[in-house]
Design a protein around this motif. Structure first.
Motif, PDB file in Angstrom:
ATOM      1  N   GLU A 102      58.927  29.312  69.901  1.00 11.58           N
ATOM      2  CA  GLU A 102      58.880  27.831  69.618  1.00 11.58           C
ATOM      3  C   GLU A 102      60.102  27.324  69.469  1.00 11.58           C
ATOM      4  N   VAL A 103      60.274  26.164  70.121  1.00  8.79           N
ATOM      5  CA  VAL A 103      61.458  25.375  70.053  1.00  8.79           C
ATOM      6  C   VAL A 103      61.260  24.013  69.572  1.00  8.79           C
ATOM      7  N   ALA A 104      62.317  23.463  68.983  1.00  7.54           N
ATOM      8  CA  ALA A 104      62.270  22.076  68.376  1.00  7.54           C
ATOM      9  C   ALA A 104      63.788  21.640  68.339  1.00  7.54           C
ATOM     10  N   TYR A 105      63.780  20.223  68.200  1.00  9.43           N
ATOM     11  CA  TYR A 105      65.214  19.681  68.057  1.00  9.43           C
ATOM     12  C   TYR A 105      65.193  18.951  67.157  1.00  9.43           C
ATOM     13  N   ALA A 106      66.440  18.676  66.528  1.00 11.54           N
ATOM     14  CA  ALA A 106      66.660  17.770  65.360  1.00 11.54           C
ATOM     15  C   ALA A 106      68.166  17.203  65.332  1.00 11.54           C
ATOM     16  N   PHE A 107      68.338  15.917  65.166  1.00  7.50           N
ATOM     17  CA  PHE A 107      69.410  15.092  65.733  1.00  7.50           C
ATOM     18  C   PHE A 107      70.261  14.971  64.407  1.00  7.50           C
ATOM     19  N   GLN A 108      71.523  15.114  64.580  1.00  4.55           N
ATOM     20  CA  GLN A 108      72.645  14.995  63.636  1.00  4.55           C
ATOM     21  C   GLN A 108      73.257  13.739  64.152  1.00  4.55           C
ATOM     22  N   ASP A 109      73.301  12.794  63.303  1.00 10.88           N
ATOM     23  CA  ASP A 109      73.760  11.397  63.666  1.00 10.88           C
ATOM     24  C   ASP A 109      74.551  10.478  62.321  1.00 10.88           C
ATOM     25  N   PHE A 110      74.791   9.533  62.587  1.00 13.73           N
ATOM     26  CA  PHE A 110      75.362   8.667  61.448  1.00 13.73           C
ATOM     27  C   PHE A 110      74.630   7.876  60.560  1.00 13.73           C
ATOM     28  N   ASP A 111      73.444   7.890  60.633  1.00 12.35           N
ATOM     29  CA  ASP A 111      72.427   7.216  59.808  1.00 12.35           C
ATOM     30  C   ASP A 111      72.301   7.963  58.438  1.00 12.35           C
ATOM     31  N   LEU A 112      72.875   7.143  57.389  1.00 13.92           N
ATOM     32  CA  LEU A 112      72.834   7.814  56.019  1.00 13.92           C
ATOM     33  C   LEU A 112      71.761   7.681  55.084  1.00 13.92           C
ATOM     34  N   ARG A 113      71.051   6.449  55.827  1.00 14.35           N
ATOM     35  CA  ARG A 113      69.917   6.081  54.970  1.00 14.35           C
ATOM     36  C   ARG A 113      68.834   7.146  54.937  1.00 14.35           C
ATOM     37  N   LYS A 114      68.767   8.025  55.649  1.00 14.38           N
ATOM     38  CA  LYS A 114      67.697   9.065  55.512  1.00 14.38           C
ATOM     39  C   LYS A 114      67.927   9.814  54.572  1.00 14.38           C
ATOM     40  N   PHE A 115      69.228   9.895  54.155  1.00 16.17           N
ATOM     41  CA  PHE A 115      69.452  10.521  52.909  1.00 16.17           C
ATOM     42  C   PHE A 115      69.764   9.812  51.676  1.00 16.17           C
ATOM     43  N   GLY A 116      69.127   8.680  51.785  1.00 15.52           N
ATOM     44  CA  GLY A 116      68.973   7.930  50.449  1.00 15.52           C
ATOM     45  C   GLY A 116      70.365   6.901  50.214  1.00 15.52           C
ATOM     46  N   ILE A 117      71.218   7.169  51.341  1.00 10.34           N
ATOM     47  CA  ILE A 117      72.609   6.298  51.170  1.00 10.34           C
ATOM     48  C   ILE A 117      72.419   5.051  51.708  1.00 10.34           C
ATOM     49  N   ASP A 118      72.533   3.872  51.125  1.00 12.47           N
ATOM     50  CA  ASP A 118      72.367   2.632  51.642  1.00 12.47           C
ATOM     51  C   ASP A 118      73.585   1.779  52.142  1.00 12.47           C
ATOM     52  N   LYS A 119      74.279   2.332  52.941  1.00 13.90           N
ATOM     53  CA  LYS A 119      75.265   1.773  53.438  1.00 13.90           C
ATOM     54  C   LYS A 119      75.924   2.429  54.716  1.00 13.90           C
ATOM     55  N   ASP A 120      76.751   1.895  55.409  1.00 16.62           N
ATOM     56  CA  ASP A 120      77.065   2.132  56.942  1.00 16.62           C
ATOM     57  C   ASP A 120      78.654   2.447  56.637  1.00 16.62           C
ATOM     58  N   ILE A 121      79.066   3.750  57.363  1.00 16.72           N
ATOM     59  CA  ILE A 121      80.327   4.127  57.235  1.00 16.72           C
ATOM     60  C   ILE A 121      80.762   4.350  58.609  1.00 16.72           C
ATOM     61  N   GLU A 122      81.788   3.670  59.019  1.00 17.23           N
ATOM     62  CA  GLU A 122      82.417   3.823  60.376  1.00 17.23           C
ATOM     63  C   GLU A 122      82.866   5.223  60.669  1.00 17.23           C
ATOM     64  N   ARG A 123      82.417   6.139  61.482  1.00 18.99           N
ATOM     65  CA  ARG A 123      83.281   7.601  61.680  1.00 18.99           C
ATOM     66  C   ARG A 123      83.019   7.609  63.252  1.00 18.99           C
ATOM     67  N   GLN A 124      83.786   8.510  63.690  1.00 20.91           N
ATOM     68  CA  GLN A 124      83.798   8.906  65.080  1.00 20.91           C
ATOM     69  C   GLN A 124      83.265  10.518  65.107  1.00 20.91           C
ATOM     70  N   LYS A 125      83.328  11.181  64.043  1.00 21.47           N
ATOM     71  CA  LYS A 125      83.181  12.617  63.857  1.00 21.47           C
ATOM     72  C   LYS A 125      81.940  12.805  62.893  1.00 21.47           C
ATOM     73  N   PRO A 126      80.950  13.864  63.208  1.00 22.01           N
ATOM     74  CA  PRO A 126      79.912  14.146  62.257  1.00 22.01           C
ATOM     75  C   PRO A 126      80.362  14.410  60.939  1.00 22.01           C
ATOM     76  N   TRP A 127      79.217  14.567  60.210  1.00 26.83           N
ATOM     77  CA  TRP A 127      79.727  14.756  58.771  1.00 26.83           C
ATOM     78  C   TRP A 127      79.849  16.229  58.217  1.00 26.83           C
ATOM     79  N   GLY A 128      79.646  17.069  58.959  1.00 27.83           N
ATOM     80  CA  GLY A 128      79.964  18.404  58.804  1.00 27.83           C
ATOM     81  C   GLY A 128      78.866  19.365  59.202  1.00 27.83           C
ATOM     82  N   THR A 129      78.844  20.658  58.832  1.00 32.44           N
ATOM     83  CA  THR A 129      78.012  21.689  58.978  1.00 32.44           C
ATOM     84  C   THR A 129      76.868  21.463  57.998  1.00 32.44           C
ATOM     85  N   ALA A 130      77.099  21.221  56.742  1.00 31.47           N
ATOM     86  CA  ALA A 130      76.046  20.966  55.676  1.00 31.47           C
ATOM     87  C   ALA A 130      75.249  19.768  55.825  1.00 31.47           C
TER      88      ALA A 130
END
Length: 315
Positions: free
Chosen positions: A76-104
């Motif tokens: 079975e194959v599925a996909y998940a997206f790592q992006d810069f939207d912090l709201r999905k983790f309960g953080i109500d702010k935007d932070i400008e970044r070029q690099k993802p937030w890391g492996t965790a």
């Protein structure tokens, strides 16, 4: 429906800054097989039932073109997206970044596709069947919220000849349990020694030191803990565009706070991977040698068949 076999989560959203291109889909095998191909092949042999690619959304069509057809009916194959939207983790702010937030953060991004025991690996690391086999056995017979695991490689078997590497350096007790894991981001050979930089100092590491190659066995409990720690990390690191939330930080927290013990599953296998473009020739040579030894077929996926929804491999 809940998956009764463990899930393999492959972290493939990295920007490959040192390698210089999308190494997740670069070819290394006799028929242009990717390193991910060999990982999934070994995972199927070991008994995994699902693979989740954690990617940047713009890679979706490339990943589908490279893997969907060959894996159809096999896992079975599925996909998940790592992006810069912090709201999905309960953080109500935007932070400008070029690099993802890391492996965790990448592992947290896989939560919608994980409903039971799962293994996390890097897309650009070749681990070998032994690691998948041992982890699959652990995830099907031993794992629970109070007991998780990692495969521990010997640091001397995990270095690049072409520059520094990052490794989770482990302290392991006499019973094989993780005591401490510290991410070291600048490990390299100096003459016959292995050292890492800490400030201006070079600190030696014995060649047998166990390190994390991001080969972890978890239950979804780890996602709960990671999400609890992430907001404080973001607040502390919001002005540092290079700060990363590393996987080893989560087990380290869980061990030190008595939440979960982590078994360190030993392997003497020699890791190889593509941190730098110069590593490619070595990886190709290593895979060619494994094929010549009969460890993998020349045409990798011709050896995998599906029968009544059960998978087996021709010998």
């Amino acid at each position: 429906m809940k998956n009764t076999k463990p899930t393999l989560v492959i972290l493939a959203a990295g920007m490959a800054s040192r390698y210089g291109s999308a190494k997740q889909v670069d070819g290394f095998g006799p028929n242009n097989e990717k390193i991910i191909d060999y990982s999934i092949y070994d995972a199927i042999r070991a008994g995994f039932g699902k693979v989740v690619f954690v990617i940047r959304e713009e890679f979706l069509e490339i990943m589908k073109a490279n893997f969907e057809e060959k894996l159809k009916g096999k896992i079975e194959v599925a996909y998940a997206f790592q992006d810069f939207d912090l709201r999905k983790f309960g953080i109500d702010k935007d932070i400008e970044r070029q690099k993802p937030w890391g492996t965790a953060h990448a592992v947290m991004s896989a939560e919608p596709e994980v409903d039971g025991p799962f293994c996390v690996i890097n897309a650009d690391d070749f681990y070998g069947f032994d690691a998948f086999d041992k982890m699959a056995k652990f995830l099907t017979s031993e794992v629970h919220d109070g007991k998780m695991a990692m495969v521990g490689f010997e640091i001397g078997n995990t270095l690049s000849d072409h520059g520094y590497v990052s490794r989770g350096v482990c302290e392991v007790d006499q019973d094989g349990h993780l005591v401490d894991v510290t991410e070291r981001t600048n490990i390299y050979r100096r003459d016959k020694d292995i050292v890492y930089k800490e400030g201006d100092d070079e600190i030696a590491l014995p060649a047998q030191t166990r390190v994390s190659m991001n080969f972890w066995g978890f239950t979804p409990k780890v996602l709960e803990v990671a999400k609890g720690l992430f907001p404080a990390f973001v607040e502390k690191s919001k002005e540092n565009p290079k700060a990363e939330f590393f996987i080893p930080d989560i087990p380290d927290h869980m061990v030190k706070n008595g939440i979960t013990s982590f078994s360190v599953i030993p392997t003497s296998a020699k890791w190889f991977g593509v941190t730098y473009k110069e590593d490619k020739e070595m990886v190709q040579r290593s895979i060619t040698e494994l094929v010549a030894l009969g460890k993998y077929p020349v045409a990798l996926w011709e050896g995998v068949k599906a029968v009544n929804s059960s998978l087996y491999l021709d010998n």
